[in-house]
Design a protein around this motif. Structure first.
Motif, PDB file in Angstrom:
ATOM      1  N   PRO A 525      47.698  11.384  11.297  1.00 12.28           N
ATOM      2  CA  PRO A 525      46.877  10.174  11.045  1.00 12.28           C
ATOM      3  C   PRO A 525      45.394  10.205  11.807  1.00 12.28           C
ATOM      4  N   HIS A 526      45.303  10.770  12.711  1.00 10.16           N
ATOM      5  CA  HIS A 526      43.882  11.031  13.380  1.00 10.16           C
ATOM      6  C   HIS A 526      43.110  12.059  12.437  1.00 10.16           C
ATOM      7  N   SER A 527      43.559  13.170  12.204  1.00  7.43           N
ATOM      8  CA  SER A 527      42.901  14.225  11.340  1.00  7.43           C
ATOM      9  C   SER A 527      42.524  13.612  10.117  1.00  7.43           C
ATOM     10  N   ASN A 528      43.723  12.869   9.376  1.00 11.29           N
ATOM     11  CA  ASN A 528      43.557  12.498   8.229  1.00 11.29           C
ATOM     12  C   ASN A 528      42.428  11.379   7.783  1.00 11.29           C
ATOM     13  N   THR A 529      42.326  10.494   8.903  1.00 10.31           N
ATOM     14  CA  THR A 529      41.026   9.637   8.996  1.00 10.31           C
ATOM     15  C   THR A 529      39.709  10.156   9.151  1.00 10.31           C
ATOM     16  N   THR A 530      39.626  11.275   9.904  1.00 15.16           N
ATOM     17  CA  THR A 530      38.471  12.134   9.991  1.00 15.16           C
ATOM     18  C   THR A 530      37.935  12.667   8.625  1.00 15.16           C
ATOM     19  N   TYR A 531      39.226  13.208   7.936  1.00 11.03           N
ATOM     20  CA  TYR A 531      38.763  13.951   6.853  1.00 11.03           C
ATOM     21  C   TYR A 531      38.252  13.121   5.758  1.00 11.03           C
ATOM     22  N   GLN A 532      38.664  11.690   5.863  1.00 10.83           N
ATOM     23  CA  GLN A 532      38.344  10.742   4.988  1.00 10.83           C
ATOM     24  C   GLN A 532      36.872  10.228   5.283  1.00 10.83           C
ATOM     25  N   LEU A 533      36.574  10.226   6.491  1.00 12.03           N
ATOM     26  CA  LEU A 533      35.164   9.989   7.007  1.00 12.03           C
ATOM     27  C   LEU A 533      34.356  10.904   6.446  1.00 12.03           C
ATOM     28  N   SER A 534      34.521  12.224   6.548  1.00 11.87           N
ATOM     29  CA  SER A 534      33.801  13.259   5.905  1.00 11.87           C
ATOM     30  C   SER A 534      33.582  13.371   4.467  1.00 11.87           C
ATOM     31  N   MET A 535      34.686  12.855   3.609  1.00 14.12           N
ATOM     32  CA  MET A 535      34.362  12.849   2.232  1.00 14.12           C
ATOM     33  C   MET A 535      33.636  11.670   1.783  1.00 14.12           C
ATOM     34  N   VAL A 536      33.723  10.623   2.609  1.00 15.33           N
ATOM     35  CA  VAL A 536      33.022   9.250   2.189  1.00 15.33           C
ATOM     36  C   VAL A 536      31.803   9.385   2.664  1.00 15.33           C
ATOM     37  N   THR A 537      31.337   9.976   3.859  1.00 16.54           N
ATOM     38  CA  THR A 537      29.759  10.009   4.082  1.00 16.54           C
ATOM     39  C   THR A 537      29.412  11.413   3.798  1.00 16.54           C
ATOM     40  N   GLY A 538      30.206  12.415   3.286  1.00 17.67           N
ATOM     41  CA  GLY A 538      29.578  13.510   2.998  1.00 17.67           C
ATOM     42  C   GLY A 538      29.033  14.412   4.062  1.00 17.67           C
ATOM     43  N   LEU A 539      29.388  14.151   5.323  1.00 16.11           N
ATOM     44  CA  LEU A 539      29.068  14.770   6.523  1.00 16.11           C
ATOM     45  C   LEU A 539      30.120  15.870   6.804  1.00 16.11           C
ATOM     46  N   PRO A 540      29.700  16.945   7.634  1.00 20.04           N
ATOM     47  CA  PRO A 540      30.740  17.833   8.132  1.00 20.04           C
ATOM     48  C   PRO A 540      31.353  17.526   9.270  1.00 20.04           C
ATOM     49  N   LEU A 541      32.384  18.035   9.881  1.00 19.02           N
ATOM     50  CA  LEU A 541      33.137  17.672  11.034  1.00 19.02           C
ATOM     51  C   LEU A 541      32.841  18.866  11.749  1.00 19.02           C
ATOM     52  N   MET A 542      32.630  18.514  13.398  1.00 16.13           N
ATOM     53  CA  MET A 542      32.476  19.343  14.477  1.00 16.13           C
ATOM     54  C   MET A 542      34.118  19.701  14.859  1.00 16.13           C
ATOM     55  N   SER A 543      35.009  19.330  14.126  1.00 13.15           N
ATOM     56  CA  SER A 543      36.350  19.609  14.631  1.00 13.15           C
ATOM     57  C   SER A 543      36.643  20.768  13.692  1.00 13.15           C
ATOM     58  N   HIS A 544      37.802  21.220  13.860  1.00 12.13           N
ATOM     59  CA  HIS A 544      38.431  22.271  12.833  1.00 12.13           C
ATOM     60  C   HIS A 544      39.960  22.586  12.795  1.00 12.13           C
ATOM     61  N   LYS A 545      40.234  23.144  11.789  1.00 10.65           N
ATOM     62  CA  LYS A 545      41.656  23.274  11.664  1.00 10.65           C
ATOM     63  C   LYS A 545      41.706  24.571  10.561  1.00 10.65           C
ATOM     64  N   ALA A 546      41.858  25.657  10.863  1.00  8.08           N
ATOM     65  CA  ALA A 546      41.970  26.744  10.154  1.00  8.08           C
ATOM     66  C   ALA A 546      42.763  27.972  10.782  1.00  8.08           C
ATOM     67  N   ALA A 547      42.483  29.235  10.605  1.00 10.73           N
ATOM     68  CA  ALA A 547      43.223  30.343  11.250  1.00 10.73           C
ATOM     69  C   ALA A 547      42.136  31.412  11.649  1.00 10.73           C
ATOM     70  N   ARG A 548      42.482  31.959  12.768  1.00 13.59           N
ATOM     71  CA  ARG A 548      41.503  33.319  13.438  1.00 13.59           C
ATOM     72  C   ARG A 548      39.986  32.866  13.664  1.00 13.59           C
ATOM     73  N   THR A 549      39.752  31.587  13.946  1.00 16.44           N
ATOM     74  CA  THR A 549      38.442  31.352  14.342  1.00 16.44           C
ATOM     75  C   THR A 549      37.898  32.034  15.539  1.00 16.44           C
ATOM     76  N   VAL A 550      36.714  32.285  15.313  1.00 15.31           N
ATOM     77  CA  VAL A 550      35.848  33.109  16.532  1.00 15.31           C
ATOM     78  C   VAL A 550      36.045  32.245  17.937  1.00 15.31           C
ATOM     79  N   TYR A 551      36.687  32.781  18.920  1.00 13.67           N
ATOM     80  CA  TYR A 551      36.721  32.135  20.437  1.00 13.67           C
ATOM     81  C   TYR A 551      35.533  31.529  20.568  1.00 13.67           C
ATOM     82  N   HIS A 552      34.443  32.194  20.707  1.00 13.91           N
ATOM     83  CA  HIS A 552      33.024  31.952  21.404  1.00 13.91           C
ATOM     84  C   HIS A 552      32.704  30.635  20.501  1.00 13.91           C
ATOM     85  N   GLN A 553      32.898  30.517  19.250  1.00 18.96           N
ATOM     86  CA  GLN A 553      32.503  29.246  18.605  1.00 18.96           C
ATOM     87  C   GLN A 553      33.325  28.135  19.075  1.00 18.96           C
ATOM     88  N   ALA A 554      34.525  28.148  19.327  1.00 21.16           N
ATOM     89  CA  ALA A 554      35.286  27.101  19.709  1.00 21.16           C
ATOM     90  C   ALA A 554      34.919  26.596  21.358  1.00 21.16           C
TER      91      ALA A 554
END
Length: 646
Positions: A525-554
């Motif tokens: 529910p929390h991530s879904n709300t943040t995704y909605q916020l991004s879609m409604v505002t058009g702003l990117p998220l500083m959070s992330h959910k994917a695979a094999r992300t660079v450790y230094h970036q995180a």
């Protein structure tokens, strides 16, 4: 002397279908599947843009990656800016079928009217796999000389019952693309036929090369699945050919070039296209985790939707990565054969023919044998018995040897998926075997009963997908995003550069060489709300959910929450505009303990979670909106970094 085509005689002669009848059978099967698909997914198919297959777990993060990618200008290439701000992430690491996304991105920009339907077109592609699978199964069963009525029944039913389709429950849409494996089996049939008749092999290897490359760019797990299946099938052909003194060079050269070319066009091309390839982890975390290894009992454990239960069913829970129920059609059929053998009542004509005397039996035998190494790999390098009291070291696991040579093999850490070729080998082989029963008076009734069970399983499956999937598209519908729209209210999105959700989550960064595990899985529910916020505002998220992300970036992103504030390196990547901070206080006031429970044994990450109130105070944030447990704050990270510390 090398055997000719006449070496393989069919025990039960079957008239070859005419061209017209072949097309007629295929057309009937595809039309039936289309009708069944349109009924099962009627909410999604007939309401464009209003439904998604699922809106939870990995599914919704893939949808968000796609949606945010499709709204970007094409000049940004394959870099998705919607999350992991300010770095972004490449589409190849978001479980979002990069081969499909590139043309879909071009399409919605060429025809702007299609922009609201990008996710709908993606879902249609995923669901079309059921129809494509039906067509491929018709071709496969035609070569196995099954009767028309049974070909139609199996070609319609099996795509719904396979171990890939059940992935739709958890949102692994690209892994649910069953044609990837069925195309390989069809191509292997052609290779086998050409090999046994001394025909040229070149075009069959071209098909295999194309199939592996295309499937791998839908999801990279198909690379070892299909490549390994081809390698082991050819190994079986070579062993068989050695006994028969058949030429081996065309097989070896063709297979070597196919696999090398496929590796070059997948892994090699990915490395060339990814500017961060040197910074990404070599291995994958979780390799050897019991939940991701195949549980043997899953072959006999019906899915939750199955109404007919196998009498020897495993009762313990089956992890979803082990889902591979062999269907009532196969299991009750094997049980019947076992009982008849025990009672010595199985007709002699129902015994399996010698594979040397039947080309179809020969192919199915090789298909089954070639699936065994991957099935053994799916069990992991160790097999635990009696709740871990005993451990069997699986030296027959091909990954066991590969792991000694390179840590990179652990990228394919979810080993349970390697059971899929075995599942299809068993089901296709059994389908061919019981089709022979139609010519045996004493067993025709058994075939009819098994077909009845197959129909029941299929009806249960379609009812399940009709009821459980097809969720409301929470990334698009105004009615569903209304709470978020009220929260953002008068806020001018263009005045901000990104959204920072709190509690913070970041998934996909694998720890290695003593690094701290910094993954925090979000509450849906929390991530879904943040995704909605991004879609409604058009702003990117500083959070992330994917695979094999660079450790230094995180690490840099997590520095935001650490005492002292953001790392200077991160600040240089931000502009002067404020960041919109979204806080859900329900996770801090005791209403929801999801994050506290997840981090209870990880004190370093638990401390970062608990620091959120201090972080808001230290950074002198101003609350600009409030609604229930939700709050929006305005944060000037560069101004806060330059202000004197208390």
């Amino acid at each position: 002397m090398a055997p000719t085509q006449e070496t393989f005689q069919h025990t039960l002669p079957v008239a070859e279908p005419t061209l017209f009848s072949r097309w007629k059978v295929g057309l009937i099967a595809i039309l039936v599947q289309l009708v069944l698909l349109c009924y099962t997914y009627s909410y999604l198919i007939f309401n464009p843009g209003k439904r998604l297959i699922v809106t939870h777990y990995d599914g919704i993060k893939s949808y968000f990656s796609i949606a945010s990618f499709l709204r970007q200008p094409q000049r940004d290439g394959m870099l998705v800016h919607g999350h992991n701000y300010p770095f972004g992430e490449y589409m190849y690491f978001t479980d979002s079928a990069p081969l499909l996304m590139a043309p879909l991105h071009a399409l919605v920009h060429a025809i702007p009217a299609l922009a609201p339907y990008g996710l709908y077109l993606y879902d249609l592609f995923i669901l079309s796999s059921l129809v494509v699978s039906t067509g491929l199964l018709v071709l496969i069963f035609r070569r196995l000389a099954l009767p028309a009525w049974l070909t139609v029944l199996l070609s319609v039913a099996l795509p719904w019952l396979g171990p890939q389709t059940i992935r739709l429950n958890v949102g692994h849409m690209n892994l649910a693309y069953t044609p990837a494996l069925l195309f390989l089996i069809w191509a292997l049939q052609g290779l086998h036929e050409a090999w046994r008749t001394n025909a040229p092999l070149r075009k069959h290897f071209v098909w295999l090369f194309l199939g592996i490359v295309v499937a791998s760019w839908l999801h990279f797990y198909y690379l070892p699945l299909l490549g390994g299946s081809l390698a082991f099938f050819v190994a079986c052909l070579l062993i068989d050919g050695w006994r028969r003194q058949r030429p081996w060079r065309p097989l070896v050269v063709g297979t070597g070039l196919t696999l090398f070319g496929a590796l070059l066009m997948t892994w090699g091309l990915l490395t060339a296209l990814d500017p961060l390839s040197r910074e990404r982890p070599v291995g994958g975390g979780g390799y050897g985790w019991i939940e991701w290894k195949f549980q043997f009992g899953a072959l006999f454990r019906g899915y939750d939707y199955n109404k007919v239960r196998f009498p020897l069913e495993r009762t313990a829970h089956i992890p979803y990565e082990s889902s591979a129920y062999l269907t009532s059609f196969v299991l009750f059929g094997l049980l019947l054969v076992g009982v008849l053998l025990l009672l010595k009542r199985l007709p002699a004509a129902a015994r399996l023919p010698r594979s040397d005397a039947d080309s179809r039996a020969h192919f199915l035998k090789l298909l089954f044998l070639s699936s065994l190494p991957l099935a053994l790999a799916s069990l992991g390098e160790t097999i635990e018995l009696d709740n871990g009291a005993y451990v069997i070291h699986n030296y027959l696991n091909v990954f066991f040897v590969a792991h000694k040579l390179t840590e990179r093999i652990t990228q394919f850490r979810t080993l349970g998926r390697f059971i899929w070729p075995f599942w299809w080998a068993v089901v296709l082989g059994f389908s061919w075997y019981v089709a022979r029963w139609r010519q045996l008076a004493g067993l025709r009734w058994g075939l009819l009963v098994l077909c009845g069970l197959l129909i029941i399983d299929t009806v249960n499956a379609t009812h399940h997908y009709h009821k459980v999937t097809q969720s409301t598209n929470l990334l698009a519908l105004p009615a569903d995003t209304e709470p978020v729209r009220r929260l953002t209210g008068w806020i001018k999105s263009e005045a901000y550069q990104a959204i920072l959700p709190l509690p913070y989550f970041h998934v996909g960064t694998e720890a290695a060489n003593g690094q701290l595990n910094i993954i925090i899985d979000p509450d849906d529910p929390h991530s879904n709300t943040t995704y909605q916020l991004s879609m409604v505002t058009g702003l990117p998220l500083m959070s992330h959910k994917a695979a094999r992300t660079v450790y230094h970036q995180a690490e840099l992103l997590y520095s935001v929450l650490r005492p002292g504030g953001p790392d200077p390196e991160l600040l240089t990547r931000l502009d002067q505009r404020p960041i919109l901070v979204f806080l859900d206080s329900a996770y801090y006031n005791g209403s929801n303990n999801y994050y506290r429970d997840q981090l209870k044994d990880r004190p370093e990450m638990r401390a970062l979670f608990e620091r959120t109130p201090d972080f808001i105070r230290e950074q002198n944030m101003r609350r600009v909106s409030h609604q229930g447990s939700w709050s929006l704050y305005e944060w000037y990270p560069k101004a806060a970094a330059s202000s004197p510390k208390p």
